[in-house]
Write a protein that holds these residues in place. Sequence first.
Motif, PDB file in Angstrom:
ATOM      1  N   MET A  26       0.854  -1.178   0.000  1.00  0.00           N
ATOM      2  CA  MET A  26       0.000   0.000   0.000  1.00  0.00           C
ATOM      3  C   MET A  26       0.897   1.237   0.000  1.00  0.00           C
ATOM      4  N   ASP A  27       0.660   2.121  -0.954  1.00  0.00           N
ATOM      5  CA  ASP A  27       1.489   3.324  -1.008  1.00  0.00           C
ATOM      6  C   ASP A  27       0.960   4.390  -0.057  1.00  0.00           C
ATOM      7  N   LYS A  28       1.676   5.496  -0.004  1.00  0.00           N
ATOM      8  CA  LYS A  28       1.340   6.544   0.970  1.00  0.00           C
ATOM      9  C   LYS A  28      -0.027   7.171   0.697  1.00  0.00           C
ATOM     10  N   TRP A  29      -0.382   7.351  -0.584  1.00  0.00           N
ATOM     11  CA  TRP A  29      -1.664   7.971  -0.905  1.00  0.00           C
ATOM     12  C   TRP A  29      -2.835   7.079  -0.503  1.00  0.00           C
ATOM     13  N   THR A  30      -2.714   5.800  -0.757  1.00  0.00           N
ATOM     14  CA  THR A  30      -3.785   4.874  -0.391  1.00  0.00           C
ATOM     15  C   THR A  30      -3.958   4.803   1.112  1.00  0.00           C
ATOM     16  N   PHE A  31      -2.844   4.748   1.822  1.00  0.00           N
ATOM     17  CA  PHE A  31      -2.916   4.719   3.283  1.00  0.00           C
ATOM     18  C   PHE A  31      -3.509   6.014   3.825  1.00  0.00           C
ATOM     19  N   GLY A  32      -3.120   7.139   3.262  1.00  0.00           N
ATOM     20  CA  GLY A  32      -3.642   8.430   3.712  1.00  0.00           C
ATOM     21  C   GLY A  32      -5.138   8.553   3.488  1.00  0.00           C
ATOM     22  N   LEU A  33      -5.599   8.154   2.304  1.00  0.00           N
ATOM     23  CA  LEU A  33      -7.038   8.229   2.024  1.00  0.00           C
ATOM     24  C   LEU A  33      -7.832   7.265   2.903  1.00  0.00           C
ATOM     25  N   THR A  34      -7.280   6.075   3.117  1.00  0.00           N
ATOM     26  CA  THR A  34      -7.963   5.112   3.983  1.00  0.00           C
ATOM     27  C   THR A  34      -8.060   5.640   5.406  1.00  0.00           C
ATOM     28  N   LEU A  35      -6.983   6.192   5.904  1.00  0.00           N
ATOM     29  CA  LEU A  35      -6.977   6.743   7.261  1.00  0.00           C
ATOM     30  C   LEU A  35      -7.940   7.915   7.381  1.00  0.00           C
ATOM     31  N   MET A  36      -8.020   8.738   6.331  1.00  0.00           N
ATOM     32  CA  MET A  36      -8.935   9.871   6.353  1.00  0.00           C
ATOM     33  C   MET A  36     -10.389   9.400   6.384  1.00  0.00           C
ATOM     34  N   ILE A  37     -10.730   8.408   5.568  1.00  0.00           N
ATOM     35  CA  ILE A  37     -12.104   7.901   5.530  1.00  0.00           C
ATOM     36  C   ILE A  37     -12.477   7.252   6.852  1.00  0.00           C
ATOM     37  N   VAL A  38     -11.565   6.491   7.435  1.00  0.00           N
ATOM     38  CA  VAL A  38     -11.835   5.862   8.732  1.00  0.00           C
ATOM     39  C   VAL A  38     -11.986   6.928   9.814  1.00  0.00           C
ATOM     40  N   GLY A  39     -11.172   7.964   9.761  1.00  0.00           N
ATOM     41  CA  GLY A  39     -11.268   9.049  10.746  1.00  0.00           C
ATOM     42  C   GLY A  39     -12.581   9.807  10.647  1.00  0.00           C
ATOM     43  N   ILE A  40     -12.985  10.120   9.422  1.00  0.00           N
ATOM     44  CA  ILE A  40     -14.257  10.823   9.232  1.00  0.00           C
ATOM     45  C   ILE A  40     -15.424   9.944   9.673  1.00  0.00           C
ATOM     46  N   GLY A  41     -15.367   8.667   9.321  1.00  0.00           N
ATOM     47  CA  GLY A  41     -16.428   7.749   9.733  1.00  0.00           C
ATOM     48  C   GLY A  41     -16.511   7.618  11.238  1.00  0.00           C
ATOM     49  N   GLY A  42     -15.367   7.539  11.900  1.00  0.00           N
ATOM     50  CA  GLY A  42     -15.356   7.456  13.360  1.00  0.00           C
ATOM     51  C   GLY A  42     -15.898   8.711  14.012  1.00  0.00           C
TER      52      GLY A  42
END
Length: 49
Positions: A1-17
């Motif tokens: 997983m590259d940095k962009w994919t990890f960043g977007l995933t973390l952002m979506i999980v953060g917003i959802g939380g």
Amino acid sequence: MDKWTFGLTLMIVGIGGTFLTLWVLSLVVDVLKKFFPLSSGEGTPGKSA
């Protein structure tokens, strides 16, 4: 997983939380309003009747 994919995933999980937490807090406030209703004599403190 590259940095962009990890960043977007973390952002979506953060917003959802965040939204999930706000939804749970609104449910708690609604339950507390049912257990402790505002009596008819009480209103906003700044307004005069």
